[in-house]
Design a protein around this motif. Sequence first.
Motif, PDB file in Angstrom:
ATOM      1  N   SER A  99      11.519  12.347  11.040  1.00 26.44           N
ATOM      2  CA  SER A  99      10.860  11.539  12.074  1.00 26.44           C
ATOM      3  C   SER A  99      10.720  10.087  11.641  1.00 26.44           C
ATOM      4  CB  SER A  99       9.487  12.123  12.407  1.00 26.44           C
ATOM      5  OG  SER A  99       8.648  12.122  11.267  1.00 26.44           O
ATOM      6  N   LEU A 100      10.377   9.847  10.378  1.00 24.87           N
ATOM      7  CA  LEU A 100      10.234   8.464   9.914  1.00 24.87           C
ATOM      8  C   LEU A 100      11.595   7.791   9.742  1.00 24.87           C
ATOM      9  CD1 LEU A 100       7.286   8.899   7.373  1.00 24.87           C
ATOM     10  CD2 LEU A 100       7.222   7.841   9.639  1.00 24.87           C
ATOM     11  N   LYS A 101      12.621   8.555   9.380  1.00 28.59           N
ATOM     12  CA  LYS A 101      13.972   7.987   9.334  1.00 28.59           C
ATOM     13  C   LYS A 101      14.427   7.567  10.725  1.00 28.59           C
ATOM     14  CE  LYS A 101      16.320   9.722   5.213  1.00 28.59           C
ATOM     15  NZ  LYS A 101      17.462  10.511   4.688  1.00 28.59           N
ATOM     16  N   LEU A 109      15.151   4.808   3.520  1.00 36.01           N
ATOM     17  CA  LEU A 109      13.790   4.939   3.008  1.00 36.01           C
ATOM     18  C   LEU A 109      13.749   5.219   1.510  1.00 36.01           C
ATOM     19  CD1 LEU A 109      12.104   6.986   5.896  1.00 36.01           C
ATOM     20  CD2 LEU A 109      12.074   4.519   5.510  1.00 36.01           C
ATOM     21  N   PHE A 110      14.805   5.828   0.955  1.00 32.00           N
ATOM     22  CA  PHE A 110      14.823   6.160  -0.474  1.00 32.00           C
ATOM     23  C   PHE A 110      16.023   5.529  -1.155  1.00 32.00           C
ATOM     24  CE2 PHE A 110      13.084  10.190   1.460  1.00 32.00           C
ATOM     25  CZ  PHE A 110      11.757   9.923   1.150  1.00 32.00           C
ATOM     26  N   ASN A 111      15.845   5.103  -2.399  1.00 30.57           N
ATOM     27  CA  ASN A 111      16.994   4.745  -3.227  1.00 30.57           C
ATOM     28  C   ASN A 111      17.469   5.986  -3.971  1.00 30.57           C
ATOM     29  OD1 ASN A 111      15.370   5.080  -5.583  1.00 30.57           O
ATOM     30  ND2 ASN A 111      14.643   2.961  -5.403  1.00 30.57           N
ATOM     31  N   TRP A 112      18.535   5.856  -4.748  1.00 31.95           N
ATOM     32  CA  TRP A 112      19.116   7.037  -5.400  1.00 31.95           C
ATOM     33  C   TRP A 112      18.158   7.673  -6.402  1.00 31.95           C
ATOM     34  CZ3 TRP A 112      19.603   7.558 -10.615  1.00 31.95           C
ATOM     35  CH2 TRP A 112      19.486   6.403 -11.377  1.00 31.95           C
ATOM     36  N   MET A 113      17.366   6.857  -7.088  1.00 31.57           N
ATOM     37  CA  MET A 113      16.437   7.374  -8.093  1.00 31.57           C
ATOM     38  C   MET A 113      15.331   8.203  -7.430  1.00 31.57           C
ATOM     39  SD  MET A 113      14.100   5.217 -10.801  1.00 31.57           S
ATOM     40  CE  MET A 113      13.056   4.609  -9.455  1.00 31.57           C
ATOM     41  N   LEU A 130      -1.342   6.678   8.270  1.00 33.71           N
ATOM     42  CA  LEU A 130      -1.499   5.611   9.262  1.00 33.71           C
ATOM     43  C   LEU A 130      -0.562   4.447   8.981  1.00 33.71           C
ATOM     44  CD1 LEU A 130      -4.241   7.254   9.530  1.00 33.71           C
ATOM     45  CD2 LEU A 130      -5.254   5.107  10.266  1.00 33.71           C
ATOM     46  N   LEU A 131      -0.377   4.133   7.698  1.00 36.36           N
ATOM     47  CA  LEU A 131       0.526   3.034   7.342  1.00 36.36           C
ATOM     48  C   LEU A 131       1.985   3.419   7.518  1.00 36.36           C
ATOM     49  CD1 LEU A 131      -1.096   1.634   4.051  1.00 36.36           C
ATOM     50  CD2 LEU A 131      -1.262   0.690   6.365  1.00 36.36           C
ATOM     51  N   SER A 132       2.289   4.699   7.383  1.00 35.29           N
ATOM     52  CA  SER A 132       3.688   5.144   7.341  1.00 35.29           C
ATOM     53  C   SER A 132       4.442   4.869   8.631  1.00 35.29           C
ATOM     54  CB  SER A 132       3.756   6.641   7.017  1.00 35.29           C
ATOM     55  OG  SER A 132       3.261   7.416   8.094  1.00 35.29           O
ATOM     56  N   VAL A 133       3.740   4.796   9.759  1.00 39.42           N
ATOM     57  CA  VAL A 133       4.434   4.577  11.039  1.00 39.42           C
ATOM     58  C   VAL A 133       4.499   3.098  11.399  1.00 39.42           C
ATOM     59  CG1 VAL A 133       3.854   6.863  11.935  1.00 39.42           C
ATOM     60  CG2 VAL A 133       2.282   4.958  12.344  1.00 39.42           C
ATOM     61  N   GLY A 134       4.033   2.230  10.486  1.00 37.96           N
ATOM     62  CA  GLY A 134       4.032   0.797  10.767  1.00 37.96           C
ATOM     63  C   GLY A 134       5.184   0.035  10.137  1.00 37.96           C
ATOM     64  N   LYS A 135       5.508   0.359   8.885  1.00 36.03           N
ATOM     65  CA  LYS A 135       6.552  -0.361   8.154  1.00 36.03           C
ATOM     66  C   LYS A 135       7.400   0.628   7.366  1.00 36.03           C
ATOM     67  CE  LYS A 135       5.557  -4.092   5.917  1.00 36.03           C
ATOM     68  NZ  LYS A 135       4.906  -5.052   4.977  1.00 36.03           N
ATOM     69  N   ALA A 136       8.678   0.319   7.229  1.00 42.98           N
ATOM     70  CA  ALA A 136       9.602   1.207   6.509  1.00 42.98           C
ATOM     71  C   ALA A 136       9.203   1.358   5.042  1.00 42.98           C
ATOM     72  CB  ALA A 136      11.026   0.677   6.617  1.00 42.98           C
TER      73      ALA A 136
END
Length: 522
Positions: free
Chosen positions: A440-442, A451-455, A390-396
């Motif tokens: 979809s989230l990207k 959404l992701f850093n290199w690590m 539910l939170l995932s579609v609200g903020k990056a």
Amino acid sequence: MDTISVNRIVQNRINCIRRGSRTEPRGTHSTDFEVHRNWLAITHSLPVSQWYYEATSEWTLDYPPFFAWFEYALSHVAKYFDQEMLNVHNLNYSSSRTLLFQRFSVIFTDVLFVYAIHECCKCIDGKKAGKELTEKPKFILSVLLLWNFGLLIVDHIHFQYNGFLFGLMLLSVARLFQKRHMEGAFLFAVLLHFKHIYLYVAPAYGIYLLRSYCFTANKPDGSVRWNSFSFVRLISLGLIVFLVSALSLGPFLALNQLPQVLSRLFPFKRGLCHAYWAPNFWALYNALDKVLSIIGLKLKLLDPNKIPKASMTSGLVQQFQHTVLPSVTPLATLICTLMAILPSVFCLWFKPQGPRGFLRCLILCALSSFLFGWHVHEKAILLAVLPMSLLSVGKAGDASIFLILSTTGHYSLFPLLFTAPELPIKILLMLLFTIYSISSLKTLFRKEKPLFNWMETFYLFGLGPLEVFCEFVFPFTSWKLKYPFIPLLLTSVYCAVGITYAWFKLYVSVLTDPSVSKTKKQ
């Protein structure tokens, strides 16, 4: 017991673990089929007074009374499929009709889960909605929940009834978002008496309802206005909890059986970890203890005669004394869990962020209990993954945490499906879900930073080599006979790192985000 006997037990238990969360399955289905078949038989053929005493099978009834009544209701449908499944003495009974009934019963009860998702989608802000249907947050959320990989394999391949239970939880969350607090409280109270694992998130419900419902007003700076407290609302909430609890536990209280019921629900005589180490803090702790013990033996700092022959990696569910590090007691895990939960509850009270803040606190309570709890099952990670959707579609930022948590959490469930035919199924299903989730989230947050850093990217890609080693390399090594637990250990420890990281990242976000009142001023 000699070394050969211990190794046989180890190998048998590892095989059992890979088939299911409870021991000794037969055929091609997990032991949870037999667990729930036995519960159908107990509730159908025995009086209520014997439900929590019956011990013909090792799979005794250890869920709260509402779930027992749920099994009782199912049993009256099951008798039209195969009457023999309802015989308590028919241990390990299986037939095509029995399996058909059990599979369809899970699918049928998922109707509540579907309805709950529909209600949750109403609570989602559609400001980021794209022109295409597939880019809308509500559509993405519905797919993330309906086709959740973890729930799919746990309920519909492995076999359990988590769908309708998560439906109750998500529906109660939706009601709180809709400011229907009494309904939300009622649904959660009912849920607790279906499956007591949801006690993990009870602190979030208790504090939020007290803060946002019993106190009816805030000061301009967002702090609570103490003179706005409503005793009527508090009594109403208390009455709901009391009535639901009385309906559930009342019959057993009248029979003087409440201590027996509680002893079944909270079996603290079991060991720190479940047969397959859940990917939590204690998996890392146990692994560190093993590494230190090996180093100690190499350096001749430890006496090999004082080290137990069978270790926790054998899969045995038992009390265990660590070799180097201090042994952990149930009280120690309780203290660690409470300390991990406390900051999130503190923020919920002093930095109110509305229903979204409640949901974050709920997830942190679930994750903290998963990471530091006593005898945690690996499937309990879904208690955090599903609401995090539910939170995932609200903020990056939340989307990033969700992707790390769901990917590692879902991969940690792989040992539940262990046969060769299931291997391509679980890999394909997880790849489909993970690729859809990331893409979809990207797309949804394409105007924001990656959404992701290199690590994080490196860590997630590391799951690929880990799977190749566990499934395709390790079986052909000489270690297979001597150390059969290594794939489970590596899976648990590697996933524990990702889940702990997601927990820490979510905590940082909660602690640094401003309260609702400050956000409005800005």
